[in-house]
Design an enzyme around this catalytic site. Structure first.
Site, PDB file in Angstrom:
ATOM      1  N   PRO A  10       0.795  -1.236   0.000  1.00  0.00           N
ATOM      2  CA  PRO A  10       0.000   0.000   0.000  1.00  0.00           C
ATOM      3  C   PRO A  10       0.827   1.285   0.000  1.00  0.00           C
ATOM      4  CG  PRO A  10      -0.117  -1.096   2.136  1.00  0.00           C
ATOM      5  CD  PRO A  10       0.542  -2.053   1.189  1.00  0.00           C
ATOM      6  N   ASN A  11       0.316   2.230  -0.738  1.00  0.00           N
ATOM      7  CA  ASN A  11       0.854   3.597  -0.850  1.00  0.00           C
ATOM      8  C   ASN A  11       2.113   3.705  -1.710  1.00  0.00           C
ATOM      9  OD1 ASN A  11      -1.133   4.973   0.893  1.00  0.00           O
ATOM     10  ND2 ASN A  11      -0.257   3.650   2.474  1.00  0.00           N
ATOM     11  N   ARG A  18       5.106  10.944  -2.802  1.00  0.00           N
ATOM     12  CA  ARG A  18       4.916  10.597  -1.390  1.00  0.00           C
ATOM     13  C   ARG A  18       6.212  10.826  -0.601  1.00  0.00           C
ATOM     14  NH1 ARG A  18       4.608   4.467   1.052  1.00  0.00           N
ATOM     15  NH2 ARG A  18       4.257   5.076   3.213  1.00  0.00           N
ATOM     16  N   TYR A  23      11.342   8.679   0.798  1.00  0.00           N
ATOM     17  CA  TYR A  23      11.288   7.591  -0.193  1.00  0.00           C
ATOM     18  C   TYR A  23      11.963   7.926  -1.519  1.00  0.00           C
ATOM     19  CZ  TYR A  23       7.961   5.681   3.150  1.00  0.00           C
ATOM     20  OH  TYR A  23       7.387   5.195   4.288  1.00  0.00           O
ATOM     21  N   ASN A  72       8.106  -5.653  -1.322  1.00  0.00           N
ATOM     22  CA  ASN A  72       8.067  -4.511  -0.414  1.00  0.00           C
ATOM     23  C   ASN A  72       6.642  -4.474   0.146  1.00  0.00           C
ATOM     24  OD1 ASN A  72       7.996  -2.160   1.025  1.00  0.00           O
ATOM     25  ND2 ASN A  72       9.089  -0.936  -0.505  1.00  0.00           N
ATOM     26  N   ALA A  75       3.343  -0.875   4.606  1.00  0.00           N
ATOM     27  CA  ALA A  75       2.832  -0.903   5.987  1.00  0.00           C
ATOM     28  C   ALA A  75       2.402  -2.306   6.420  1.00  0.00           C
ATOM     29  CB  ALA A  75       1.670   0.075   6.130  1.00  0.00           C
ATOM     30  N   HIS A  78       4.382  -4.564   8.975  1.00  0.00           N
ATOM     31  CA  HIS A  78       4.419  -4.427  10.423  1.00  0.00           C
ATOM     32  C   HIS A  78       3.298  -5.153  11.146  1.00  0.00           C
ATOM     33  CE1 HIS A  78       7.402  -1.603   9.182  1.00  0.00           C
ATOM     34  NE2 HIS A  78       6.521  -0.799   8.597  1.00  0.00           N
ATOM     35  N   ASP A  85       1.805 -15.429   6.360  1.00  0.00           N
ATOM     36  CA  ASP A  85       1.506 -16.838   6.118  1.00  0.00           C
ATOM     37  C   ASP A  85       1.613 -17.170   4.632  1.00  0.00           C
ATOM     38  OD1 ASP A  85       1.137 -17.294   8.801  1.00  0.00           O
ATOM     39  OD2 ASP A  85      -1.054 -17.365   8.719  1.00  0.00           O
ATOM     40  N   GLU A  99      12.692  -9.549   1.136  1.00  0.00           N
ATOM     41  CA  GLU A  99      11.944  -8.377   1.633  1.00  0.00           C
ATOM     42  C   GLU A  99      12.787  -7.133   1.388  1.00  0.00           C
ATOM     43  OE1 GLU A  99      11.016  -8.671   5.821  1.00  0.00           O
ATOM     44  OE2 GLU A  99      10.619  -6.506   5.972  1.00  0.00           O
ATOM     45  N   HIS A 101      12.931  -2.661   1.444  1.00  0.00           N
ATOM     46  CA  HIS A 101      12.360  -1.370   1.830  1.00  0.00           C
ATOM     47  C   HIS A 101      13.232  -0.266   1.264  1.00  0.00           C
ATOM     48  CE1 HIS A 101       9.612  -3.288   4.645  1.00  0.00           C
ATOM     49  NE2 HIS A 101      10.624  -4.058   4.989  1.00  0.00           N
ATOM     50  N   SER A 103      13.277   2.863   2.578  1.00  0.00           N
ATOM     51  CA  SER A 103      13.835   3.515   3.770  1.00  0.00           C
ATOM     52  C   SER A 103      14.367   2.437   4.709  1.00  0.00           C
ATOM     53  CB  SER A 103      12.736   4.322   4.473  1.00  0.00           C
ATOM     54  OG  SER A 103      11.751   3.448   5.023  1.00  0.00           O
ATOM     55  N   ARG A 108      13.431   4.645  11.998  1.00  0.00           N
ATOM     56  CA  ARG A 108      12.205   5.450  11.974  1.00  0.00           C
ATOM     57  C   ARG A 108      11.347   5.163  13.221  1.00  0.00           C
ATOM     58  NH1 ARG A 108       9.499   4.846   6.343  1.00  0.00           N
ATOM     59  NH2 ARG A 108       8.403   6.690   7.109  1.00  0.00           N
ATOM     60  N   ARG A 112       7.620   0.759  13.202  1.00  0.00           N
ATOM     61  CA  ARG A 112       8.228   0.211  11.985  1.00  0.00           C
ATOM     62  C   ARG A 112       9.375  -0.753  12.301  1.00  0.00           C
ATOM     63  NH1 ARG A 112       5.956   3.513   7.929  1.00  0.00           N
ATOM     64  NH2 ARG A 112       5.549   5.599   8.694  1.00  0.00           N
TER      65      ARG A 112
HETATM   66  C1  DQA Z   1       8.462   0.998   3.414  1.00  0.00           C
HETATM   67  C2  DQA Z   1       8.606   1.207   4.924  1.00  0.00           C
HETATM   68  C3  DQA Z   1       7.275   0.987   5.630  1.00  0.00           C
HETATM   69  O1  DQA Z   1       7.422   1.210   7.023  1.00  0.00           O
HETATM   70  C4  DQA Z   1       6.228   1.942   5.099  1.00  0.00           C
HETATM   71  O2  DQA Z   1       4.987   1.651   5.687  1.00  0.00           O
HETATM   72  C5  DQA Z   1       6.148   1.962   3.619  1.00  0.00           C
HETATM   73  C6  DQA Z   1       7.359   1.864   2.820  1.00  0.00           C
HETATM   74  C7  DQA Z   1       9.763   1.349   2.648  1.00  0.00           C
HETATM   75  O3  DQA Z   1       9.890   0.936   1.512  1.00  0.00           O
HETATM   76  O4  DQA Z   1      10.620   2.058   3.184  1.00  0.00           O
HETATM   77  O5  DQA Z   1       5.072   2.153   3.056  1.00  0.00           O
HETATM   78  O6  DQA Z   1       8.168  -0.377   3.183  1.00  0.00           O
END
Ligand code: DQA
Length: 144
Positions: A10-11, A18, A23, A72, A75, A78, A85, A99, A101, A103, A108, A112
């Site tokens: 998401p996002n 953003r 980011y 990635n 959110a 977390h 699963d 995995e 990220h 950031s 942070r 997180r």
């Molecule tokens: C993220 C880090 C997460 O904590 C955050 O919710 C994101 C982006 C990252 O790529 O740094 O949406 O996964």
């Protein structure tokens, strides 16, 4: 191995506008182009969704097709046990799942600092912006 699924939660469809100070300024499409350029001969199947069920469905698809995954979870990292699963099934099928990220979540907010995904991932790459993804592609490509 000719395809890598690069799945984004998401996002992350908002990258570019953003919180660029966190980011970076690259959009997800920019990231896709950079990954394709860095990995000739490998198809980068880049996807993004804000929907947990859709993301879980894509992991099921990876299991059924045996396709390596760069994830990635944004959110969902977390708190999503459903995603964890599904990701565990990828790993247990012997398919690499990394995995990533943009950031460094550990630098942070406290919420997180927990990842429910890391425990079943082959590895975690965080804090290097677009490079986090590129390094994950490189590792998966070298494995074969
Ligand atoms: C993220 C880090 C997460 O904590 C955050 O919710 C994101 C982006 C990252 O790529 O740094 O949406 O996964």
């Amino acid at each position: 191995m000719t395809t890598i699924l690069v799945l984004n939660g998401p996002n992350l469809g908002r990258l570019g506008s953003r919180e660029p100070e966190v980011y970076g300024s690259a959009t997800l499409a920019d990231i896709g182009r950079e990954l394709e350029a860095s990995a000739p001969g490998i198809t980068i199947d880049l996807r993004q969704t804000d929907d947990e069920a859709e993301l879980i469905g894509w992991l099921h698809e990876a299991i059924d097709s045996g396709t390596p995954v760069i994830l990635n979870p944004a959110a969902f990292t977390h708190y999503s046990y459903g995603l964890r699963d599904a990701a565990a099934q990828v790993t247990h099928a012997g398919i690499p799942l990394v995995e990533v990220h943009l950031s460094n979540p550990y630098a942070r907010e406290t919420f997180r600092h927990t990842s429910v995904i890391s425990g079943i991932a082959a590895g975690v790459i965080a804090g290097f912006g677009v490079e986090s993804y590129r390094l994950a592609v490189e590792w998966i490509a070298r494995r074969d």
